[in-house]
Design a protein around this motif. Structure first.
Motif, PDB file in Angstrom:
ATOM      1  N   UNK A  79       0.843  -1.183   0.000  1.00 15.76           N
ATOM      2  CA  UNK A  79       0.000   0.000   0.000  1.00 15.76           C
ATOM      3  C   UNK A  79       0.883   1.239   0.000  1.00 15.76           C
ATOM      4  N   UNK A  80       0.392   2.345  -0.541  1.00 17.36           N
ATOM      5  CA  UNK A  80       1.209   3.549  -0.558  1.00 17.36           C
ATOM      6  C   UNK A  80       1.639   3.955   0.849  1.00 17.36           C
ATOM      7  N   UNK A  81       2.902   4.305   0.990  1.00 14.08           N
ATOM      8  CA  UNK A  81       3.454   4.733   2.267  1.00 14.08           C
ATOM      9  C   UNK A  81       4.251   6.008   2.077  1.00 14.08           C
ATOM     10  N   UNK A  82       4.542   6.675   3.149  1.00 14.48           N
ATOM     11  CA  UNK A  82       5.219   7.957   3.057  1.00 14.48           C
ATOM     12  C   UNK A  82       6.717   7.843   2.850  1.00 14.48           C
ATOM     13  N   UNK A  83       7.349   6.767   3.245  1.00 12.29           N
ATOM     14  CA  UNK A  83       8.804   6.641   3.115  1.00 12.29           C
ATOM     15  C   UNK A  83       9.152   5.868   1.856  1.00 12.29           C
ATOM     16  N   UNK A  84       8.814   6.421   0.723  1.00 12.25           N
ATOM     17  CA  UNK A  84       8.996   5.705  -0.532  1.00 12.25           C
ATOM     18  C   UNK A  84       9.896   6.492  -1.470  1.00 12.25           C
ATOM     19  N   UNK A  85      10.526   5.770  -2.371  1.00  8.74           N
ATOM     20  CA  UNK A  85      11.297   6.384  -3.433  1.00  8.74           C
ATOM     21  C   UNK A  85      10.428   6.376  -4.672  1.00  8.74           C
ATOM     22  N   UNK A  86      10.073   7.558  -5.165  1.00  8.41           N
ATOM     23  CA  UNK A  86       9.194   7.638  -6.315  1.00  8.41           C
ATOM     24  C   UNK A  86       9.986   7.502  -7.605  1.00  8.41           C
ATOM     25  N   UNK A  87       9.306   6.967  -8.588  1.00 12.25           N
ATOM     26  CA  UNK A  87       9.876   6.682  -9.891  1.00 12.25           C
ATOM     27  C   UNK A  87       9.544   7.812 -10.854  1.00 12.25           C
ATOM     28  N   UNK A  88      10.476   8.126 -11.745  1.00 13.86           N
ATOM     29  CA  UNK A  88      10.147   9.045 -12.817  1.00 13.86           C
ATOM     30  C   UNK A  88      10.099   8.268 -14.130  1.00 13.86           C
ATOM     31  N   UNK A  89       9.751   8.961 -15.212  1.00 17.24           N
ATOM     32  CA  UNK A  89       9.578   8.288 -16.499  1.00 17.24           C
ATOM     33  C   UNK A  89      10.886   8.076 -17.253  1.00 17.24           C
ATOM     34  N   UNK A  90      11.980   8.648 -16.798  1.00 19.51           N
ATOM     35  CA  UNK A  90      13.235   8.574 -17.535  1.00 19.51           C
ATOM     36  C   UNK A  90      13.916   7.216 -17.463  1.00 19.51           C
ATOM     37  N   UNK A  91      13.975   6.637 -16.274  1.00 19.21           N
ATOM     38  CA  UNK A  91      14.663   5.356 -16.103  1.00 19.21           C
ATOM     39  C   UNK A  91      14.188   4.695 -14.817  1.00 19.21           C
ATOM     40  N   UNK A  92      14.391   3.383 -14.723  1.00 21.32           N
ATOM     41  CA  UNK A  92      13.978   2.699 -13.493  1.00 21.32           C
ATOM     42  C   UNK A  92      14.873   3.095 -12.313  1.00 21.32           C
ATOM     43  N   UNK A  93      14.317   3.007 -11.133  1.00 21.47           N
ATOM     44  CA  UNK A  93      15.101   3.209  -9.922  1.00 21.47           C
ATOM     45  C   UNK A  93      16.191   2.142  -9.893  1.00 21.47           C
ATOM     46  N   UNK A  94      17.414   2.529  -9.560  1.00 26.38           N
ATOM     47  CA  UNK A  94      18.513   1.577  -9.425  1.00 26.38           C
ATOM     48  C   UNK A  94      18.632   1.196  -7.955  1.00 26.38           C
ATOM     49  N   UNK A  95      18.275  -0.036  -7.656  1.00 24.75           N
ATOM     50  CA  UNK A  95      18.255  -0.502  -6.276  1.00 24.75           C
ATOM     51  C   UNK A  95      19.659  -0.669  -5.711  1.00 24.75           C
ATOM     52  N   UNK A  96      19.773  -0.410  -4.428  1.00 27.11           N
ATOM     53  CA  UNK A  96      20.971  -0.805  -3.696  1.00 27.11           C
ATOM     54  C   UNK A  96      20.536  -1.200  -2.291  1.00 27.11           C
ATOM     55  N   UNK A 138      14.738 -11.849   0.867  1.00 30.95           N
ATOM     56  CA  UNK A 138      14.518 -10.410   0.728  1.00 30.95           C
ATOM     57  C   UNK A 138      13.083 -10.151   0.311  1.00 30.95           C
ATOM     58  N   UNK A 139      12.641  -8.944   0.558  1.00 30.71           N
ATOM     59  CA  UNK A 139      11.315  -8.508   0.133  1.00 30.71           C
ATOM     60  C   UNK A 139      11.444  -7.082  -0.363  1.00 30.71           C
ATOM     61  N   UNK A 140      10.905  -6.829  -1.528  1.00 31.05           N
ATOM     62  CA  UNK A 140      10.873  -5.482  -2.079  1.00 31.05           C
ATOM     63  C   UNK A 140       9.420  -5.029  -2.110  1.00 31.05           C
ATOM     64  N   UNK A 141       9.120  -3.983  -1.379  1.00 30.74           N
ATOM     65  CA  UNK A 141       7.753  -3.451  -1.334  1.00 30.74           C
ATOM     66  C   UNK A 141       7.652  -2.309  -2.339  1.00 30.74           C
ATOM     67  N   UNK A 142       6.784  -2.496  -3.337  1.00 32.93           N
ATOM     68  CA  UNK A 142       6.604  -1.479  -4.373  1.00 32.93           C
ATOM     69  C   UNK A 142       5.133  -1.153  -4.522  1.00 32.93           C
ATOM     70  N   UNK A 191       9.209   2.640  -4.287  1.00 32.12           N
ATOM     71  CA  UNK A 191       9.772   1.551  -3.501  1.00 32.12           C
ATOM     72  C   UNK A 191       9.774   2.013  -2.062  1.00 32.12           C
ATOM     73  N   UNK A 192       9.126   1.250  -1.215  1.00 25.52           N
ATOM     74  CA  UNK A 192       9.008   1.613   0.199  1.00 25.52           C
ATOM     75  C   UNK A 192      10.172   1.009   0.968  1.00 25.52           C
ATOM     76  N   UNK A 193      11.127   1.843   1.311  1.00 27.61           N
ATOM     77  CA  UNK A 193      12.338   1.345   1.975  1.00 27.61           C
ATOM     78  C   UNK A 193      12.070   0.852   3.388  1.00 27.61           C
ATOM     79  N   UNK A 194      11.007   1.317   4.024  1.00 31.94           N
ATOM     80  CA  UNK A 194      10.729   0.869   5.392  1.00 31.94           C
ATOM     81  C   UNK A 194      10.037  -0.488   5.434  1.00 31.94           C
ATOM     82  N   UNK A 195       9.476  -0.909   4.313  1.00 34.68           N
ATOM     83  CA  UNK A 195       8.828  -2.223   4.253  1.00 34.68           C
ATOM     84  C   UNK A 195       9.633  -3.219   3.437  1.00 34.68           C
ATOM     85  N   UNK A 196      10.696  -2.767   2.797  1.00 40.21           N
ATOM     86  CA  UNK A 196      11.589  -3.642   2.032  1.00 40.21           C
ATOM     87  C   UNK A 196      12.712  -4.083   2.957  1.00 40.21           C
ATOM     88  N   UNK A 197      13.037  -5.373   2.899  1.00 45.00           N
ATOM     89  CA  UNK A 197      14.042  -5.897   3.824  1.00 45.00           C
ATOM     90  C   UNK A 197      14.883  -6.980   3.174  1.00 45.00           C
TER      91      UNK A 197
END
Length: 188
Positions: free
Chosen positions: A14-31, A48-52, A77-83
Motif C-alpha cells: 500500500x502507498x506509504x510515506x517513506x517511498x522512493x518515487x519513480x520518474x519516467x526517464x529510467x527505473x530506480x537503481x536498487x541498492x 529479501x522482500x521489495x515493497x513497491x 519503492x518503500x524502503x521501510x517495508x523492504x528488507x
C-alpha cells in the motif's frame, strides 16, 4: 551438486510515506543500503522482500463531448517495508545475484509506469462512463503486471535459475525499450 536457491518475495504494498518515487526517464537503481531498511521477517522463507507501489490519480475535463484527463502516475519503492536477511546473503556473489534479481522487479514496475502513462492518457473515454473505464483499464494494467511479477519469480526460481534469469533480463529490457519507443512516438 547441491543447487543454491535464493528465494525472493515481491510485494505490491500500500502507498506509504517513506517511498522512493519513480520518474519516467529510467527505473530506480536498487541498492541494499538505500532501499532495504525494513526489519526482516524471520518467519519468511525468502531472503529479501521489495515493497513497491503503483498509484495513479487524474483530473478530468470534458470539452466538446470529449474527456481529457491529466494523469498523475507513479511507482515507488518503500524502503521501510523492504528488507533483506543479511545473515543469509554474506557471500558477495550471492548478494549481487539477489540484488540483480530484485532490480528486475523494479524494472518491471518501471514498465508498468510507462504503460500506464501511455494507455491511460491515450484513450477516448465516454463522457457518461469515463471513471469506470479508467478504473477498469487501471485494474487490467495492474493485473497484467502483477502476473508478470509472479511469472518472473516463478520462472527464475526467485533468481536462482541463472539461465531463466538471463532470459527474463532480455524480456524485461525488450519491454522497457518497447515502452520507451511507444512513449516517444506519442510525443511526436
Amino acid at each position: 551438486m547441491k543447487r543454491l536457491i535464493i528465494p525472493l518475495l515481491f510485494l505490491l504494498a500500500l502507498p506509504c510515506t517513506f517511498a522512493f518515487k519513480q520518474d519516467l526517464d529510467q527505473p530506480v537503481q536498487l541498492d541494499w543500503e538505500t532501499h532495504f531498511k525494513g526489519k526482516a521477517d524471520t518467519r519468511s522463507p525468502f531472503f529479501a522482500l521489495t515493497a513497491m507501489t503503483w498509484k495513479y490519480s487524474y483530473e478530468s475535463t470534458v470539452y466538446r463531448n470529449r474527456v481529457v484527463i491529466k494523469l498523475k502516475n507513479d511507482v515507488s519503492i518503500d524502503k521501510t517495508r523492504s528488507w533483506v536477511k543479511w545473515d543469509k546473503i554474506k557471500d558477495p556473489e550471492i548478494r549481487a545475484s539477489l540484488l540483480h534479481h530484485e532490480q528486475g522487479h523494479a524494472n518491471i514496475q518501471y514498465v508498468l509506469l510507462l504503460e500506464a502513462e501511455r494507455v491511460l492518457k491515450n484513450r477516448n473515454y465516454s463522457v457518461s462512463n469515463y471513471k469506470a473505464q479508467i478504473s477498469e483499464l487501471a485494474n487490467q494494467i495492474s493485473g497484467f503486471f502483477d502476473t508478470m511479477q509472479r511469472n518472473y519469480d516463478d520462472e527464475t526460481e526467485h533468481g536462482s535459475n541463472h539461465k531463466m534469469q538471463a532470459r527474463w533480463d532480455d524480456i524485461i529490457q525488450d519491454k522497457m525499450d518497447e515502452s520507451r519507443a511507444a512513449m516517444a512516438e506519442l510525443q511526436k
